[in-house]
Scaffold this active site. Structure first.
Site, PDB file in Angstrom:
ATOM      1  CB  SER A 259      -0.964  -0.054   1.181  1.00 18.27           C
ATOM      2  OG  SER A 259      -1.990   0.905   1.047  1.00 18.27           O
TER       3      SER A 259
ATOM      4  CG  ASP B 105      -7.205  -2.631  -3.086  1.00 19.85           C
ATOM      5  OD1 ASP B 105      -7.871  -1.865  -2.366  1.00 19.85           O
ATOM      6  OD2 ASP B 105      -5.967  -2.734  -3.019  1.00 19.85           O
TER       7      ASP B 105
ATOM      8  CG  HIS C 179      -5.803  -2.388   0.587  1.00 22.68           C
ATOM      9  ND1 HIS C 179      -5.137  -2.019  -0.564  1.00 22.68           N
ATOM     10  CD2 HIS C 179      -5.135  -1.775   1.625  1.00 22.68           C
ATOM     11  CE1 HIS C 179      -4.124  -1.226  -0.254  1.00 22.68           C
ATOM     12  NE2 HIS C 179      -4.098  -1.067   1.065  1.00 22.68           N
TER      13      HIS C 179
END
Length: 268
Positions: free
Chosen positions: A106, A213, A243
């Protein structure tokens, strides 16, 4: 194994880092965690990497977890890149000659991409998990907003496993408040720097992403990947995964893909 922690003076504040030691490691795994979380959420990832020959290192980024600084306040992501480089140098001192694989998730994927633009010549491989790259709508929508709303994350977007969201919501080291304007601007500058920072050349790169996601949408990341992709990119998408693919219901499949890729490029 819970790992061993140590502190060092970072580019701006005191940084807490963690090592998951191994008796006879063949390679070093360097982890970069995501926004609002901390490296302690990567115990399962670290344990898997250990079982595949790695010694594992990773910091709590500035303003995150046990590190110093105002919570989630980032003035310049180049400082976080510098802190991560300090951890890599520490790992190399303790394990001279071992190849290093950088794994970022991320926001950590964004940091890892920028890191690779600065220090990619020293890496054996790069793994990007749901990386924040390209025109991230979550940040674009907040640019110029004077008072950012306190809109807590929907933990169901993290994983199909409800226990992941429950643990996230109950974790006192996770930031549960709003973005800070300074951090939003730092994200925007970092994404622009990555877009104009050059391609990854021959660095072997694995990009893994959940097709479902909603936090870091696949279509946005793909634009960023195309801006920096080098000559050796492997892309793996997971249908219905959300995610946090390292915490998903198929996490063992994901981590098997990561360890297979990593060990192929470190000679294991």
């Amino acid at each position: 194994m819970a790992g061993m922690e140590w502190d060092f003076t970072g580019a701006r504040e005191r940084i807490t880092a963690r090592e998951w030691p191994a008796d006879s490691p063949r390679w070093v795994a360097l982890l970069a965690h995501g926004y609002g979380e901390h490296i302690g959420r990567y115990e399962y990832v670290a344990d898997t990497l250990l079982r595949h020959g790695a010694v594992v290192y990773g910091p709590d980024h500035l303003g995150h977890g046990k590190s110093g600084g105002d919570r989630v306040l980032v003035h310049d992501f180049e400082e976080i890149v510098a802190d991560l480089h300090t951890v890599e140098e520490h790992a190399r001192e303790r394990h001279p000659g071992l190849p290093v694989v950088l794994i970022g998730h991320s926001m950590g994927g964004m940091i890892a991409a920028r890191y690779a633009q600065h220090h990619g010549d020293g890496l054996a491989a790069l793994v990007l998990s749901g990386p924040v790259l390209g025109p991230w709508g979550a940040i674009t929508a907040l640019l110029g907003v004077e008072e950012i709303p306190d809109d807590p994350i929907d933990t169901a977007t993290l994983s199909r496993d409800p226990a992941v969201g429950e643990a996230y919501a109950a974790d006192p080291l996770v930031w549960h408040g709003p973005f800070k304007p300074t951090t939003v601007k730092a994200f925007d500058r970092c994404l622009s720097a990555i877009a104009g920072g050059g391609r990854l050349g021959a660095l072997p790169t694995l990009w893994v992403h959940g097709e479902a996601d909603e936090l870091v949408p696949l279509r946005e990341t793909r634009i960023g990947i195309e801006q920096i992709r080098g000559d050796d990119l492997t892309e793996i998408l997971y249908p219905d995964a959300r995610h946090e693919v390292f915490n998903e219901t198929n996490k063992d499949e994901v981590l098997a893909d990561v360890t297979t890729f990593a060990t192929r490029h470190v000679g294991g």
